[in-house]
Design an enzyme around this catalytic site. Structure first.
Site, short mmCIF file in Angstrom:
data_model
loop_
_atom_site.label_atom_id
_atom_site.label_comp_id
_atom_site.label_asym_id
_atom_site.label_seq_id
_atom_site.Cartn_x
_atom_site.Cartn_y
_atom_site.Cartn_z
N GLU D 69 -0.80 -0.65 -1.15
CA GLU D 69 0.38 -1.27 -1.79
C GLU D 69 0.19 -1.55 -3.26
OE1 GLU D 69 -0.68 -1.96 1.21
OE2 GLU D 69 1.06 -1.67 2.50
N HIS D 138 5.35 -10.38 9.61
CA HIS D 138 6.38 -9.34 9.38
C HIS D 138 7.78 -9.90 9.22
CE1 HIS D 138 3.32 -6.54 10.96
NE2 HIS D 138 4.10 -5.55 10.62
#
Ligand SMILES: Cc1ncc(C[n+]2csc(CCOP(=O)(O)OP(=O)(O)O)c2C)c(N)n1
Ligand SMILES: Cc1ncc(C[n+]2csc(CCOP(=O)(O)OP(=O)(O)O)c2C)c(N)n1
Ligand SMILES: [Mg+2]
Ligand SMILES: [Mg+2]
Lengths: 336, 332, 332, 336
Positions: D69, D138
């Site tokens: 990322e 999440h």
């Protein structure tokens, strides 16, 4: 716990010394305590906070780490799970962004995700704040931003006693505690009782009493705010100064009791204005003591610009005593 | 390691003299900066490059004007060698609006669009992903350009080093990674930060071409850089050079230097890049005392002009504080 | 690669039968989970381990009860093999407060203090630094324990992989890194995510001991794991095992599987860890049809009990929502 | 720019389709545009947003990245500096914490640090929000948190038109824009004019008019808030619903005009309460229209707990229509 009453033999120390003493004490008192971070050992710490600790406690308990923020913070989490009491030093708040995943996705959630089976007694210390012309990658004040995250505690020692005592209390805390030390405070000098120890970290403290307006602040802005209160007093405006000390949780009671008395509040916060902890405090004051307010809660924050290098621009971006004084005078005048 | 003599023999002495001049220019500029720092004309953190000049000078000599450069907070030498005007660099250190970053960046954040000098990054390893992206943009736009990315050996421990070398190699991007291995990251010796202390081997494990170079020998650096830059430009993918060097001064102006002993510093100084090249040029008969005197005075004049420029520079009006956080719609 | 026959010859058949039983137990449990997912008894993301059972079963057989385990979101098999009670795992998937994480974690976040099972991490590579820290704690407290850290090959691209292998090696910590290389990270084949596709070589470049193991052969896995665990326990520092395996099912229940062809899946299934071991045991004369029938029914009973337990489980009162964000002062 | 008036041939699409159309259009219209992220290509995107794009535009412009990322976001910054118009997809907001350094220390500061020499026309898209039992790693809603950072824009499309149009506008923007797509919206279906294009991203929009109270919300909470307004209307309480659309910058004018009319405001925000964007809005309302308020601004936010897996607990933690209805009824009753 020390209640702030000085002991018999106060010693003259700097804020830096106070933090170091807190760490030394912890290392002495509890074999589970160790400190790790970049250059905390041989170099003595980028702000010289840990100077001398390597010689005194050895490389096993004073650990220099590679440049790997995410992993040495994560290793702190694991070591805490494994029964240790780690103190992790991150040199500067901006570098903590490299460890954001471990702090927010793991340290703050693991106890909850495990249904309460595992606690993480981890202390993470870092320098924060502007004022030294270090520009846009070394100067931000993100402590109020971290205060958004459930599962961690956020402390901002603004005094010598808190610099030393909060460390001790944080180490006893079963959950992750982030301690933000404003880099402008390290050289602040004063007297500290040699027997200074843990301090309460649940309550905000009234640093100065006054009936006309409540000035709410923390960390590096406390000094500027007390100076403003002093100047305002000469103009017969009496400010009550509340030092938040803990940004998460916030001590609503102390704030509301004061504002209910003074009917006016100004929050002074070195964070950027939008979405700062000052916004949360303003919102809570409205929610809890709206009908006691004589005027809207005002905020003095850092201008919403990455911190510039040039000194005059940097200072213009930050909260300043004069700004506080001017704002309070206007506030009181318009709603005398 | 490549040695210089191959090139020095029969190499255009003017060119080598230019390299020498380039190094002296950086050295003197930074000595002046140290002075100005004590005089509090320059503030904040000041990281000197003294001792490492051969790297910036040698590498920049191998780049084309249209190539891109990404550097760290220890980048005065890179900016100067790349051709960023000395006066605007000095003005930047003063915080004047005539500075190359208009006074917003300071010593750690020098930028210059004209020379594609993309900073001036003060987050260790933070520049690597950006360099990978610059190279990606060149590759996607079919431009025969490379991106030179400078960083210290301390950056090799950061996750962004790992991710960037992998991505650049996987996508075969024209990045030249230039690791300035001066053996210390602040006070941390390489042996205390890396399980694999041979950085060029470590880099090689990603499958890119990696070499170790004597970073104290400007001619060797230029040779190695020319090869790496050409290979990257020809589409052979990312290249990695580990440049062995040493920081003669403290990490920054706040460093007590408790972590290394004087003897080590002295031994490295004895093979300093400027002294060494001077001797070699003198021995080869290229360099006379007059040449040196001329060079020094020429450099000193430029520095004097830069200081005058910075002194004469102006403070950006405080009313402009909010500038450059976002791009004015007109510009977009 | 080590092969099993060395051990199978003269190896206690009871033990190998136990390994087989352990794999069948995981396989059947997850087949039931898939069923319950379609029945919406289980929600959220569900990542099945089917095809990879030999790894969890083989490795756990090599650990001592006091060792620590860190796993990923694909951890049902690891939890079961480690000895976390099946009924509390099933209750967790149901979201009941009798679950091993009291219903707060679900399939991706199984935890169990009794077996030192530290989860259940759904941030790829996020568990590695935590494992390094657990090993550091054991080392500092002079406990002869190791931490087993499981992760997929996709994690090898993340910065945290790099930083963790370096730190563990630099500090010589008792971590056993177990890379479950099933060739895909969601839809991304290893060749499209790593410039160095030989993960065990990549790991070796950090200077730790690294081996490649046939992850479809439970006996080979146990052998390799025993060696690695013992070396780590004896103070030889971190160990790395790349376990070659394959995911027979989709990545999660949402995966259309457009990225790999059926033939590849079939060829891997043909050498599935359970089928292979069955055949070998039968050929070696250790395993009769009766044994198998007995095993299956025993496993099915346990699963039935687990489902009943989960069904009978209760919902945590909503008034408790704020629980376990912080530790009650009484507990500290 | 489209002003929201439907074209002649509306087509039935999902929010997912709308985002995909926005990306397709951008890839078609501008050769500098490309998209990269984990599994955006062969897999079709973890939420199937980019499905089909690889086949249509090829691997050079639809790039699958390794799990990295920080680096693919940083590469997006570099590519933008190099003249491209990258769209970076981060699968889920929690994973963006791994790229926090590049987003906050570089993307948000580089233009400023360079004295305005370099802009970064980068678009970062990510899924956000809870409701699908994905638990504590999440499910968070950090868009309001990102809105604290100067140098970036933060958009939260809540409608099909914005899902498609904001992408187009963001790509034309010279600075970094973060777009947060609530994962609960991807399957939302409706009509979208086939000629839908860029939309204004500076202004908040009144989605429903009403005189009694202003309900301020964004993203995944807009639907719940409109439902609440509908139910309240049956009880003769008429709510004005403001969809913020952009969390940074905030459109104060639209908010204040509405609150000045209704004299009451409730902010509905899926972020955790403390330090949420709802706090900033509450503080600004006090600062700007304090004397128009009949009662304190109220907030309905997510409970301050990492999102639990169990459905009943997850739903209890989130803002819900019933909570909004009940709070507004009490508010109106007590200050009728
Ligand atoms: C992410 C991050 N962590 C820590 C620092 C503080 N810091 C600044 S320079 C430095 C040492 C870097 O060493 P190296 O990469 O070898 O470069 P050198 O200074 O030797 O040229 C450190 C730790 C930083 N700037 N960024
Ligand atoms: C940091 C992060 N990025 C992305 C994801 C989304 N994601 C979940 S699993 C996965 C693939 C991981 O592959 P691998 O590590 O090989 O493990 P496997 O699923 O194959 O067992 C991805 C991309 C995530 N959970 N965390
Ligand atoms: Mg170095
Ligand atoms: Mg995999």
């Amino acid at each position: 716990m020390s209640n702030g009453v000085p002991g018999n033999d106060p010693v003259r120390v700097t804020y830096r010394d106070a933090v170091r003493e807190g760490i030394r004490q912890a290392l002495n008192d509890d074999p589970r305590v160790f400190i790790m971070g970049e250059d905390v050992g041989l170099y003595g710490g980028c702000y010289a906070v840990t100077k001398g600790l390597l010689a005194e406690f050895g490389p096993d308990r004073v650990r220099d780490t590679p440049l790997s923020e995410s992993t040495f913070v994560g290793a702190g989490i694991g070591a805490a799970l494994g029964g240790m009491r780690p103190i992790v030093e991150i040199m500067t708040v901006n570098f903590s962004l490299l460890a954001m995943d471990q702090i927010v996705n793991t340290a703050a959630t693991l106890r909850h995700m495990s249904g309460g089976q595992f606690s993480i007694p981890l202390v993470i210390r870092m320098a924060t704040g502007a004022g030294r012309q270090l520009a846009a990658q070394h100067s931000h004040s993100l402590e109020g931003w971290y205060a958004h995250i459930p599962g961690i505690r956020v402390l901002t020692p603004a005094t010598l006693e808190d610099a030393r005592g909060m460390l001790a209390t944080a180490i006893e805390d079963p959950d992750p505690v982030l301690i933000f030390e404003h880099s402008g405070l390290y050289n602040m000098e004063g007297e500290l009782p040699s027997d200074a120890g843990p301090v309460d970290i649940d309550r905000a403290v009234v640093r100065r009493e006054g009936a006309d307006v409540t000035l709410i602040t923390y960390g590096g802005s406390l000094g500027k705010t007390l100076d403003a209160a002093e100047q305002l007093a000469r103009a017969e405006i009496h400010s009550e100064v509340v030092d938040l000390r803990s940004l998460r949780p916030l001590d609503d009671a102390t704030i509301m009791q004061s504002v209910a008395r003074t009917h006016r509040a100004v929050v002074v916060d070195e964070g950027w204005r939008s979405g700062s902890v000052s916004a949360e405090i303003s919102a809570r004051i409205m929610e809890q003591v709206f009908y006691d307010l004589d005027s809207p809660v005002a905020r003095i924050c850092t201008e919403e610009v990455p911190i510039p290098y040039a000194q005059h621009l940097e200072q213009a971006a930050l909260p300043q005593t004069e700004k506080i004084v001017a704002l309070v005078q206007a506030m009181v005048a318009s709603h005398g | 390691m490549t040695t210089a003599d191959t090139l020095l023999d029969g190499a255009p002495s003017e060119h080598v003299m230019e390299l020498l001049r380039g190094m002296i220019r950086i050295r003197r500029f930074e000595e002046k900066c140290a002075e100005l720092y004590s005089a509090t004309k320059i503030r904040g953190f000041l990281h000197l490059y003294i001792g490492e000049e051969a790297i910036a000078v040698g590498v920049m000599a191998a780049l084309s004007p249209a190539d891109a450069v990404v550097a760290t907070y220890r980048e005065h030498g890179h900016a100067l060698a790349r051709g960023v005007a000395m006066d605007t660099i000095m003005a930047e250190m003063y915080g004047k609006q005539e500075g190359c970053s208009r006074g917003r960046g300071g010593s750690m954040h020098l930028f210059d669009a004209a020379t594609r000098f993309y900073g001036g990054h003060a987050i260790v390893a933070g520049g690597l992903p950006v360099a990978v992206g610059l190279a990606l943009a060149d590759a996607m736009q079919k431009r025969p350009l490379v991106t030179a990315c400078f960083f210290g050996e301390g950056a090799a421990a950061e996750g962004e080093f790992h991710e960037s070398l992998n991505l650049a190699t996987l996508w075969s991007l024209p990045v030249v990674f230039l690791c300035e291995n001066n053996l210390y990251a602040m006070g941390t010796a390489l042996t205390r930060s890396e399980s694999q202390v041979d950085i060029h081997l470590k880099a090689g494990s990603y499958g890119l071409r990696s070499e170790q170079v004597d970073g104290m020998d400007v001619v060797a650096v230029e040779n190695a850089a020319r090869g790496a830059v050409e290979r990257a430009r020809m589409g052979e993918g990312p290249q990695f050079l580990e440049l062995r060097t040493y920081r003669f001064r403290a990490h920054s102006m706040f460093d007590p230097e408790l972590y290394r002993d004087k003897a080590e510093v002295e031994s490295w100084k004895s093979r300093g890049p400027i002294a060494t090249l001077k001797t070699r040029l003198e021995q080869a008969g290229y360099l006379s005392d007059d040449d040196l005197v001329a060079m020094d005075s020429q450099v000193d004049e430029e520095i004097a002009r830069a200081v005058a420029f910075a002194e004469a520079g102006t403070w950006e009006p405080i009313s402009d504080l909010g500038r450059d956080v976002y791009t004015p719609r007109s510009q977009s």
